[in-house]
Enzyme design. Structure first.
Site, PDB file in Angstrom:
ATOM      1  N   GLU A 103       0.832  -1.210   0.000  1.00  0.00           N
ATOM      2  CA  GLU A 103       0.000   0.000   0.000  1.00  0.00           C
ATOM      3  C   GLU A 103       0.866   1.259   0.000  1.00  0.00           C
ATOM      4  O   GLU A 103       0.543   2.247  -0.652  1.00  0.00           O
ATOM      5  CB  GLU A 103      -0.929   0.024   1.221  1.00  0.00           C
ATOM      6  CG  GLU A 103      -1.983  -1.067   1.249  1.00  0.00           C
ATOM      7  CD  GLU A 103      -3.008  -0.909   0.146  1.00  0.00           C
ATOM      8  OE1 GLU A 103      -2.633  -1.000  -1.033  1.00  0.00           O
ATOM      9  OE2 GLU A 103      -4.194  -0.724   0.458  1.00  0.00           O
TER      10      GLU A 103
ATOM     11  N   THR B 192      -5.978   7.972  -5.392  1.00  0.00           N
ATOM     12  CA  THR B 192      -6.110   8.051  -3.932  1.00  0.00           C
ATOM     13  C   THR B 192      -5.425   9.310  -3.410  1.00  0.00           C
ATOM     14  O   THR B 192      -5.962   9.994  -2.529  1.00  0.00           O
ATOM     15  CB  THR B 192      -5.499   6.790  -3.272  1.00  0.00           C
ATOM     16  OG1 THR B 192      -6.251   5.666  -3.722  1.00  0.00           O
ATOM     17  CG2 THR B 192      -5.565   6.842  -1.759  1.00  0.00           C
TER      18      THR B 192
HETATM   19  N1  HSE Z   1      -8.911   4.865   3.592  1.00  0.00           N
HETATM   20  C1  HSE Z   1      -8.277   5.158   2.350  1.00  0.00           C
HETATM   21  C2  HSE Z   1      -8.867   6.459   1.789  1.00  0.00           C
HETATM   22  C3  HSE Z   1      -8.499   4.034   1.405  1.00  0.00           C
HETATM   23  O1  HSE Z   1     -10.081   6.592   1.815  1.00  0.00           O
HETATM   24  O2  HSE Z   1      -8.105   7.309   1.341  1.00  0.00           O
HETATM   25  C4  HSE Z   1      -7.791   4.244   0.094  1.00  0.00           C
HETATM   26  O3  HSE Z   1      -7.571   3.021  -0.535  1.00  0.00           O
END
Ligand code: HSE
Length: 310
Positions: A128, A181
């Site tokens: 990640e 993201t």
């Molecule tokens: N919790 C993270 C976000 C997940 O919402 O940015 C991203 O994969």
């Protein structure tokens, strides 16, 4: 035992109120991977079908996660990986987490399980970190442990597995647009009012309680995001219409899946989840945005071994 074929599941992170802490594992969507022992030390990705992704181990989330495990266990060992990517990268349903979780679970299995599923989470988190710059665990935890998970802390890692009400089912629409993201995190406000924070932690507590009590009505009331969704909604075309359609079709609640662009809904029973899929389709079918829709029960266990390979 020389090799395994496995299913590496997709997952939904955040689940409305639980930004960066809650996640759930999906049964019907995931990658297929083959992991074999190799004479050559290190991780060797020999084929990736379905997507164009780097084969070099240190540039690939599966490679990085596998190398992290070997570093902790025995760097002299070697493994070969084949990946059939069925989850599209950047879709918001844990594509990188599935590859990372599948790799570490498969290697661990071939080694005779020296690590527990929880102990594998930090290795998968390294994938990640490569994928989006932050080593969050809200997708890798459900991909490895199954069901619902809560990441209480990442340093040191403290993850709780939560119960899954048996009738719960998820519907996910993936509009095929790109939402990085990093961009979805950049739009977030860095300060939160006490009033909103109170509502948010009340909903997280209520959601956790609803899972233990199998209280679908409470779960429905708790699927509210006061903090993140209002900032991210603009990134997802027709988001408000999808939410309204899900509600009208009988969903318990809906929200952005991870950092988007996918939108998820939770329903009581697969029949209702399929009705919600139909309602989502009605919203998107007349737009010029290509999309796909998945309907899935919640997967109770994480990565599944499908076959032992000779
Ligand atoms: N919790 C993270 C976000 C997940 O919402 O940015 C991203 O994969």
């Amino acid at each position: 035992m020389h090799g395994v074929k496995l299913f590496a599941p997709a997952s939904i992170a955040n689940i409305s109120c639980g930004f960066d802490v809650l996640g759930l594992c999906l049964e019907n969507i995931g990658d297929i991977m083959e992991i074999r022992r190799s004479e050559k030390a290190g991780i060797h990705i020999t084929s990736i079908k379905g997507q164009v992704l780097p084969l070099e181990a240190n540039k690939n989330v599966a490679g990085v996660a596998g190398l992290a495990l070997l570093e902790a266990h025995n760097p002299q060992l070697g493994f070969e990986i084949k990946i059939e990517k069925k989850i599209k990268p950047g879709s918001g349903i844990g594509s990188s987490a599935a590859s990372a979780a599948g790799t570490v679970a498969g290697i661990n299995y071939l080694l005779g399980n020296p690590f527990s599923p929880s102990e594998l989470i930090p290795f998968a988190m390294e994938g990640e970190r490569l994928a989006c710059g932050s080593a969050h665990a809200d997708n890798v935890a459900p991909a490895l442990l199954g069901g619902f998970t809560l990441v209480r802390d990442t340093n040191p890692l403290d993850v709780c597995k939560l119960p899954t009400p048996l009738e719960l089912a998820a519907t996910v629409i993936h509009p095929k647009i790109e939402v990085k993201t990093s961009d979805a995190r950049a739009v977030l406000k860095q300060r939160v009012s006490l009033e909103k924070a109170i509502k948010q932690w009340a909903n997280v507590g209520a959601l956790v309680s609803s899972l233990y009590e199998e209280d679908y009505a409470l779960l429905s009331r708790a699927l509210v995001d006061e903090i993140v969704e209002p900032s991210r909604a603009i990134l997802i075309p027709h988001f408000a219409k999808i939410k309204d359609a899900c509600k009208a079709a009988g969903a318990l609640g809906s929200g952005i899946s991870g950092s988007g662009p996918s939108v998820f809904a939770l329903s009581r029973g697969m029949t209702n989840a399929n009705k919600v899929a139909q309602a989502m389709q009605e919203v998107y079918k007349d737009t010029d945005i290509p999309f796909e829709i998945h309907v899935s029960p919640i997967k109770q266990s994480g990565v599944s071994i499908l076959e032992i390979l000779k």
